[in-house]
Design a protein around this motif. Structure first.
Motif, PDB file in Angstrom:
ATOM      1  N   PHE A 129     -18.111  14.739 142.836  1.00  0.00           N
ATOM      2  CA  PHE A 129     -18.034  13.415 142.243  1.00  0.00           C
ATOM      3  C   PHE A 129     -16.681  12.756 142.527  1.00  0.00           C
ATOM      4  N   TYR A 130     -15.584  13.505 142.321  1.00  0.00           N
ATOM      5  CA  TYR A 130     -14.254  12.942 142.539  1.00  0.00           C
ATOM      6  C   TYR A 130     -14.004  12.622 144.005  1.00  0.00           C
ATOM      7  N   GLN A 131     -14.548  13.424 144.894  1.00  0.00           N
ATOM      8  CA  GLN A 131     -14.415  13.131 146.313  1.00  0.00           C
ATOM      9  C   GLN A 131     -15.025  11.780 146.648  1.00  0.00           C
ATOM     10  N   SER A 132     -16.114  11.454 145.970  1.00  0.00           N
ATOM     11  CA  SER A 132     -16.833  10.223 146.267  1.00  0.00           C
ATOM     12  C   SER A 132     -16.122   8.991 145.749  1.00  0.00           C
ATOM     13  N   ILE A 133     -15.508   9.060 144.552  1.00  0.00           N
ATOM     14  CA  ILE A 133     -14.918   7.862 143.955  1.00  0.00           C
ATOM     15  C   ILE A 133     -13.439   7.703 144.248  1.00  0.00           C
ATOM     16  N   SER A 134     -12.789   8.685 144.871  1.00  0.00           N
ATOM     17  CA  SER A 134     -11.355   8.579 145.142  1.00  0.00           C
ATOM     18  C   SER A 134     -11.102   7.707 146.364  1.00  0.00           C
ATOM     19  N   TYR A 135      -9.967   7.050 146.343  1.00  0.00           N
ATOM     20  CA  TYR A 135      -9.545   6.244 147.491  1.00  0.00           C
ATOM     21  C   TYR A 135      -8.030   6.360 147.638  1.00  0.00           C
ATOM     22  N   PRO A 136      -7.514   6.801 148.791  1.00  0.00           N
ATOM     23  CA  PRO A 136      -8.288   7.237 149.963  1.00  0.00           C
ATOM     24  C   PRO A 136      -9.033   8.544 149.691  1.00  0.00           C
ATOM     25  N   LYS A 137      -9.979   8.894 150.580  1.00  0.00           N
ATOM     26  CA  LYS A 137     -10.815  10.062 150.372  1.00  0.00           C
ATOM     27  C   LYS A 137      -9.990  11.346 150.411  1.00  0.00           C
ATOM     28  N   VAL A 138     -10.389  12.313 149.574  1.00  0.00           N
ATOM     29  CA  VAL A 138      -9.727  13.614 149.543  1.00  0.00           C
ATOM     30  C   VAL A 138     -10.784  14.692 149.753  1.00  0.00           C
ATOM     31  N   ASP A 139     -10.336  15.879 150.155  1.00  0.00           N
ATOM     32  CA  ASP A 139     -11.255  16.975 150.418  1.00  0.00           C
ATOM     33  C   ASP A 139     -11.596  17.770 149.164  1.00  0.00           C
ATOM     34  N   TYR A 140     -10.767  17.676 148.147  1.00  0.00           N
ATOM     35  CA  TYR A 140     -11.035  18.428 146.920  1.00  0.00           C
ATOM     36  C   TYR A 140     -10.373  17.730 145.745  1.00  0.00           C
ATOM     37  N   TYR A 141     -10.843  18.017 144.566  1.00  0.00           N
ATOM     38  CA  TYR A 141     -10.232  17.517 143.338  1.00  0.00           C
ATOM     39  C   TYR A 141     -10.520  18.530 142.254  1.00  0.00           C
ATOM     40  N   GLU A 142      -9.530  19.322 141.901  1.00  0.00           N
ATOM     41  CA  GLU A 142      -9.716  20.354 140.902  1.00  0.00           C
ATOM     42  C   GLU A 142      -9.343  19.812 139.522  1.00  0.00           C
ATOM     43  N   THR A 143     -10.231  20.000 138.566  1.00  0.00           N
ATOM     44  CA  THR A 143      -9.970  19.501 137.225  1.00  0.00           C
ATOM     45  C   THR A 143     -10.764  20.314 136.216  1.00  0.00           C
ATOM     46  N   SER A 144     -10.253  20.395 135.012  1.00  0.00           N
ATOM     47  CA  SER A 144     -10.956  21.091 133.938  1.00  0.00           C
ATOM     48  C   SER A 144     -11.625  20.097 132.987  1.00  0.00           C
ATOM     49  N   THR A 145     -11.504  18.811 133.272  1.00  0.00           N
ATOM     50  CA  THR A 145     -12.087  17.808 132.390  1.00  0.00           C
ATOM     51  C   THR A 145     -13.584  17.670 132.633  1.00  0.00           C
ATOM     52  N   GLN A 146     -14.270  17.065 131.669  1.00  0.00           N
ATOM     53  CA  GLN A 146     -15.689  16.768 131.774  1.00  0.00           C
ATOM     54  C   GLN A 146     -15.882  15.299 131.422  1.00  0.00           C
ATOM     55  N   ILE A 147     -15.902  14.474 132.450  1.00  0.00           N
ATOM     56  CA  ILE A 147     -15.965  13.043 132.235  1.00  0.00           C
ATOM     57  C   ILE A 147     -17.367  12.627 131.810  1.00  0.00           C
ATOM     58  N   ASN A 148     -17.442  11.788 130.806  1.00  0.00           N
ATOM     59  CA  ASN A 148     -18.698  11.315 130.261  1.00  0.00           C
ATOM     60  C   ASN A 148     -18.683   9.791 130.232  1.00  0.00           C
ATOM     61  N   TYR A 149     -19.663   9.182 130.917  1.00  0.00           N
ATOM     62  CA  TYR A 149     -19.885   7.745 130.804  1.00  0.00           C
ATOM     63  C   TYR A 149     -20.860   7.546 129.651  1.00  0.00           C
ATOM     64  N   LYS A 150     -20.382   6.989 128.566  1.00  0.00           N
ATOM     65  CA  LYS A 150     -21.188   6.885 127.346  1.00  0.00           C
ATOM     66  C   LYS A 150     -21.530   5.417 127.077  1.00  0.00           C
ATOM     67  N   VAL A 151     -22.821   5.153 126.936  1.00  0.00           N
ATOM     68  CA  VAL A 151     -23.289   3.797 126.669  1.00  0.00           C
ATOM     69  C   VAL A 151     -24.225   3.835 125.462  1.00  0.00           C
ATOM     70  N   ASP A 152     -23.836   3.163 124.381  1.00  0.00           N
ATOM     71  CA  ASP A 152     -24.683   3.050 123.199  1.00  0.00           C
ATOM     72  C   ASP A 152     -25.440   1.727 123.250  1.00  0.00           C
ATOM     73  N   VAL A 153     -26.720   1.781 122.908  1.00  0.00           N
ATOM     74  CA  VAL A 153     -27.553   0.577 122.983  1.00  0.00           C
ATOM     75  C   VAL A 153     -28.355   0.400 121.699  1.00  0.00           C
ATOM     76  N   ILE A 154     -28.708  -0.844 121.427  1.00  0.00           N
ATOM     77  CA  ILE A 154     -29.734  -1.168 120.442  1.00  0.00           C
ATOM     78  C   ILE A 154     -30.982  -1.522 121.220  1.00  0.00           C
ATOM     79  N   GLY A 155     -32.079  -0.808 120.947  1.00  0.00           N
ATOM     80  CA  GLY A 155     -33.302  -1.003 121.700  1.00  0.00           C
ATOM     81  C   GLY A 155     -34.423  -1.583 120.868  1.00  0.00           C
ATOM     82  N   PHE A 156     -35.304  -2.305 121.543  1.00  0.00           N
ATOM     83  CA  PHE A 156     -36.495  -2.873 120.915  1.00  0.00           C
ATOM     84  C   PHE A 156     -37.701  -2.435 121.743  1.00  0.00           C
TER      85      PHE A 156
END
Length: 233
Positions: A129-156
């Protein structure tokens, strides 16, 4: 004799609790598995265009009758979204109320509902995932984090029910829903819940551009058609 008496008491308690449970849920509880096909809102960012090409998904709904024309609904789903660069796992859960039309009664029948749901998008492979979104491109990205895209909605939602048999309480469900995003953030799911706009900048890894991904996640579940199969207890 004492052991036999205890067994009889336990058996009586178990039987009575089972009968009570059957009575409390009889014609009051439904469970359905529903698939959805959504319409994706347009996005402008190149990164955002890559996130959710497929807007098909599925979820499980549990409805319990709380009044003659009202049911309480628990919602949940687990779906995967894949593109050419990385994949995301979507975990959703929510709570809602359904209000049944004039000729229908809870929990089985035609209804209109409103719910609050949290949609969480997590990369399945952070290095990829990090290889794809980094600029300029990198060959690796080591991390211990767990990124969460969180979207709360009101639905009908509007749901329509058709029984499949007079002898078996199976039903066919169809309808549609639309959502309004009310809250969105990016946070480290492994550490804290504080939102932030970017992961950071360094000479080694470059800039991590992900603003468009959150926009795309917000627009990923605006509108969808639903088809499902359920059971009345």
């Amino acid at each position: 004799m004492k052991k036999l008496l205890n067994l009889i008491i336990l058996a009586s308690l178990f039987t009575s609790s089972s009968v009570f449970a059957q009575k409390s849920f009889h014609n009051k509880l439904t469970i359905d598995y529903t698939g959805s096909l959504g319409l994706h809102g347009g996005v402008s960012s190149d990164n955002a265009k890559q996130i959710l090409r497929s807007v098909a998904g599925s979820h499980i709904n549990i409805n319990y009758k709380v009044a003659r024309k009202i049911s309480l609904e628990l919602r949940g789903g687990l779906n995967n979204h894949v593109n050419d660069f990385y994949s995301l796992r979507e975990l959703s859960y929510g709570l809602g109320l359904n209000f049944f039309f004039a000729n229908s009664y809870a929990p089985l029948g035609n209804s209109f509902g409103i719910y609050y749901q949290s949609n969480n998008f997590l990369p399945t492979d952070y290095n990829e995932f990090y290889q794809s979104i980094s600029y300029p491109k990198v060959d690796y990205y080591e991390t211990s984090t767990q990124i969460n895209y969180k979207v709360d909605v009101i639905g009908f939602q509007f749901n329509y029910i058709s029984m499949l048999s007079n002898k078996i309480p199976l039903y066919f469900k169809y309808g549609f829903h639309f959502c309004i995003p009310v809250k969105s953030q990016i946070f480290d799911a492994s550490f804290n819940k504080e939102s932030f706009q970017e992961y950071g900048t360094s000479l080694e890894y470059g800039n991590l551009n992900d603003g468009g991904l959150l926009i795309s996640a917000r627009r990923s579940s605006i509108f969808a058609f639903n088809v499902g199969l359920g059971y009345l207890f």
